[in-house]
Design an enzyme around this catalytic site. Structure first.
Site, mmCIF file in Angstrom:
data_model
loop_
_atom_site.group_PDB
_atom_site.id
_atom_site.type_symbol
_atom_site.label_atom_id
_atom_site.label_comp_id
_atom_site.label_asym_id
_atom_site.label_seq_id
_atom_site.Cartn_x
_atom_site.Cartn_y
_atom_site.Cartn_z
ATOM 1 N N HIS A 307 -54.427 -8.917 13.536
ATOM 2 C CA HIS A 307 -54.356 -8.899 14.999
ATOM 3 C C HIS A 307 -55.696 -9.280 15.570
ATOM 4 C CE1 HIS A 307 -53.630 -7.510 19.082
ATOM 5 N NE2 HIS A 307 -52.351 -7.603 18.782
ATOM 6 N N ASP A 364 -45.104 -6.363 14.797
ATOM 7 C CA ASP A 364 -43.966 -7.159 14.348
ATOM 8 C C ASP A 364 -43.569 -6.882 12.902
ATOM 9 O OD1 ASP A 364 -43.685 -8.632 16.771
ATOM 10 O OD2 ASP A 364 -45.484 -9.749 16.244
HETATM 11 N N1 CMC Z 1 -52.474 -13.286 6.276
HETATM 12 C C1 CMC Z 1 -53.549 -13.737 5.571
HETATM 13 N N2 CMC Z 1 -54.782 -13.893 6.085
HETATM 14 C C2 CMC Z 1 -54.942 -13.600 7.374
HETATM 15 C C3 CMC Z 1 -53.894 -13.136 8.168
HETATM 16 C C4 CMC Z 1 -52.623 -12.979 7.576
HETATM 17 N N3 CMC Z 1 -51.578 -12.544 8.301
HETATM 18 N N4 CMC Z 1 -54.339 -12.920 9.433
HETATM 19 C C5 CMC Z 1 -55.641 -13.239 9.417
HETATM 20 N N5 CMC Z 1 -56.018 -13.657 8.183
HETATM 21 C C6 CMC Z 1 -57.373 -14.028 7.765
HETATM 22 C C7 CMC Z 1 -57.731 -15.437 8.249
HETATM 23 O O1 CMC Z 1 -57.364 -16.403 7.289
HETATM 24 C C8 CMC Z 1 -59.216 -15.320 8.448
HETATM 25 O O2 CMC Z 1 -59.809 -15.367 7.179
HETATM 26 P P1 CMC Z 1 -61.308 -16.042 7.004
HETATM 27 O O3 CMC Z 1 -62.217 -15.183 7.815
HETATM 28 O O4 CMC Z 1 -61.558 -15.990 5.537
HETATM 29 O O5 CMC Z 1 -61.171 -17.427 7.533
HETATM 30 C C9 CMC Z 1 -59.390 -13.892 8.985
HETATM 31 O O6 CMC Z 1 -58.294 -13.159 8.423
HETATM 32 C C10 CMC Z 1 -59.392 -13.779 10.488
HETATM 33 O O7 CMC Z 1 -58.178 -14.368 10.979
HETATM 34 P P2 CMC Z 1 -58.072 -15.275 12.275
HETATM 35 O O8 CMC Z 1 -56.883 -16.157 12.163
HETATM 36 O O9 CMC Z 1 -59.393 -15.919 12.566
HETATM 37 O O10 CMC Z 1 -57.828 -14.153 13.385
HETATM 38 P P3 CMC Z 1 -57.240 -14.363 14.818
HETATM 39 O O11 CMC Z 1 -57.692 -13.219 15.625
HETATM 40 O O12 CMC Z 1 -57.552 -15.741 15.323
HETATM 41 O O13 CMC Z 1 -55.640 -14.325 14.603
HETATM 42 C C11 CMC Z 1 -53.449 -13.512 14.268
HETATM 43 C C12 CMC Z 1 -54.859 -13.192 14.778
HETATM 44 C C13 CMC Z 1 -52.508 -12.386 14.702
HETATM 45 C C14 CMC Z 1 -52.942 -14.811 14.915
HETATM 46 C C15 CMC Z 1 -53.469 -13.639 12.727
HETATM 47 O O14 CMC Z 1 -53.878 -12.412 12.148
HETATM 48 C C16 CMC Z 1 -52.118 -14.080 12.153
HETATM 49 O O15 CMC Z 1 -51.829 -15.274 12.085
HETATM 50 N N6 CMC Z 1 -51.249 -13.105 11.718
HETATM 51 C C17 CMC Z 1 -49.921 -13.420 11.271
HETATM 52 C C18 CMC Z 1 -48.990 -13.674 12.448
HETATM 53 C C19 CMC Z 1 -48.627 -12.378 13.157
HETATM 54 O O16 CMC Z 1 -48.258 -11.388 12.546
HETATM 55 N N7 CMC Z 1 -48.682 -12.433 14.493
HETATM 56 C C20 CMC Z 1 -48.334 -11.286 15.345
HETATM 57 C C21 CMC Z 1 -49.529 -10.722 16.045
HETATM 58 S S1 CMC Z 1 -49.239 -9.113 16.777
HETATM 59 C C22 CMC Z 1 -48.071 -9.270 18.002
HETATM 60 C C23 CMC Z 1 -48.212 -10.378 18.940
HETATM 61 O O17 CMC Z 1 -49.271 -10.797 19.339
HETATM 62 O O18 CMC Z 1 -47.167 -10.858 19.353
#
Ligand code: CMC
Length: 428
Positions: A307, A364
């Site tokens: 998140h 989720d």
């Molecule tokens: N699985 C594997 N690695 C992950 C995941 C995941 N679900 N989420 C984040 N990471 C890693 C990412 O690869 C990065 O690694 P590094 O620092 O080595 O490059 C690090 O963790 C930080 O991730 P980010 O993508 O820079 O973080 P963000 O704040 O931009 O993204 C997020 C947040 C929710 C989009 C992301 O965690 C994600 O894609 N999660 C899966 C989709 C999901 O469950 N979304 C629902 C979010 S909650 C409800 C809502 O908003 O609707």
């Protein structure tokens, strides 16, 4: 003494006030930055460090895993309030008295008809259309049938538009599902409560009396409350930015629905169940999928994990996990994907990759397991999220209008070509 931040650029110093929130959050107020520095701007892709507004609606502490609507904890609201009370609380700032709630309910019910011609629009969609796309289109189409709800300035006009959409949105959401299931469209029953009526509109059979089920109703109510607001997330920011052009509430909501649809946002609930099903079909090897999620050369992500703001347990996920176990138990359902989900979470929460990056199950991760137990089709999961988020979007839109916020219009740093002389086609 008021706090200040000093910025030094090429030897010149600039001072900016620091705004302090009621929970002691600090924000550097850079409103005067461009004027003072002769056009220097800030860059923050994804707005990871940027506050877009001051808001009195939802407080979220991602480090401590705290979520409160108008000061009330999500845990207490999920336990003690019903969804309509939470709608009122989010939109108008206070829990309603019995009289206020009765009036709110009555005003919503009076608007629960949808123009019959809206059915023609729904008819034009193929059955295979994703319900989120249909819902976004129908919400936008509502404008044509309610033109008076667009240009709303006074609180009274806003109230009219708000009760209209709270009334008609569940009808449209239910219709998107009934169309896919080839069921005749249903207008619900105004003698039922808001959430019961939503359930009736989704599931009532034309040749059978509708019977309400308390377990189902309570579970739905709780899920809607847990999804009701989450401050400046992607869809809410979309609603506020579209609304900032005074495009109108329904147009702003339609855009919000589209933003929510994506798998990185609300669409994750559908993606989680699809992922869990795929793991099950592949023999249930959770270790293999944890390894895939960690592999930077593999695009696979553990859906329902991570998140932008929570760097600790998402308090909503904690409540939903417990609720999933209870609802499945109460309904006598055994769902193997719940075990796969629990297994994945157990491994991930101990794994160095997830621990280091503070990746926890989010809202989720478990919600789809409850939706499934309630008989809701997978492609409707994000629509359920939208139904819950509706009061949050409305509250944020209303706050933005009442605070008379300026039109949302970020800057950029241009990195394209410098001036070039036009080349005739024969010279290219
Ligand atoms: N699985 C594997 N690695 C992950 C995941 C995941 N679900 N989420 C984040 N990471 C890693 C990412 O690869 C990065 O690694 P590094 O620092 O080595 O490059 C690090 O963790 C930080 O991730 P980010 O993508 O820079 O973080 P963000 O704040 O931009 O993204 C997020 C947040 C929710 C989009 C992301 O965690 C994600 O894609 N999660 C899966 C989709 C999901 O469950 N979304 C629902 C979010 S909650 C409800 C809502 O908003 O609707």
């Amino acid at each position: 003494m008021s706090k200040k931040a000093t910025l030094e650029i090429n030897g010149n110093k600039y001072e900016f006030p620091i705004i302090e929130g009621t929970e002691n959050e600090l924000g550097i107020d850079i409103k005067t930055l461009r004027g003072a520095t002769d056009g220097i701007t800030t860059i923050d892709p994804g707005y990871k460090n940027t506050g877009s507004c001051q808001s009195a609606i939802t407080f979220l502490d991602g480090e401590k895993g705290i979520l409160r609507y108008r000061g009330y904890s999500i845990e207490e609201l999920a336990e003690k309030a019903d969804f309509l009370e939470v709608c009122y609380l989010l939109i108008f700032g206070e829990l309603p008295t019995a009289e206020q709630l009765e009036k709110f309910d009555k005003d919503i019910k009076e608007e629960s008809q949808v123009d019959e011609d809206m059915k023609k629009i729904l008819d034009g969609f193929p059955k295979s259309a994703h319900p989120m796309g249909v819902l976004s289109s129908l919400t936008s189409a509502l404008i044509a049938f309610n033109p008076g709800s667009v240009d709303v300035d006074s609180e009274e006009e806003m109230y009219g538009a708000i009760v209209k959409i709270l009334a008609k949105f569940p009808v449209l959401a239910a219709w998107t599902m009934r169309k896919r299931k080839s069921l005749p469209l249903d207008y619900g029953d105004n003698s039922l409560g808001y959430v019961e009526n939503l359930h009736k509109m989704m599931f009532a059979k034309p040749n059978q009396a509708y019977e309400a089920n308390k377990i189902v109703n309570d579970a739905l109510d709780k899920l809607l409350i847990l999804h009701a607001d989450h401050e400046q997330n992607c869809s809410t920011s979309t609603v506020r930015i579209v609304g900032s052009s005074h495009a109108g509430l329904f147009a702003s909501l339609s855009a919000g629905i589209s933003a929510l649809w994506g798998p990185l946002h609300g669409g994750a609930n559908q993606a989680v169940i699809e992922m869990l099903e795929a793991i099950k079909a592949d023999g249930g090897d959770t270790a293999k999928y944890i390894a895939k999620a960690k592999d930077k050369n593999d695009p696979f992500r553990l859906m329902g994990f991570g998140h932008r703001v929570y760097k600790n347990f998402d308090p909503r996920a904690k409540i939903i996990k417990k609720s999933a176990e209870e609802v499945l138990g109460d309904l006598g359902i055994e769902d193997p994907v719940l075990d796969i989900a629990k297994g994945l979470a157990e491994v991930a929460l101990k794994d160095e990759y997830f621990v280091q990056r503070k990746l926890y199950p989010n809202v989720d991760f478990y919600s789809g397991i409850i939706y499934r137990a309630l008989g809701i089709p997978t492609e409707m999961f994000t629509v359920m999220f939208a139904l819950g988020r509706l009061p949050g979007w409305i509250a944020q839109w209303r706050e933005m209008r009442l605070r008379k916020e300026p039109i949302g219009r970020p800057r950029q740093i241009y990195i394209g070509e410098n001036y070039r002389k036009f080349k005739a086609i024969s010279e290219r």
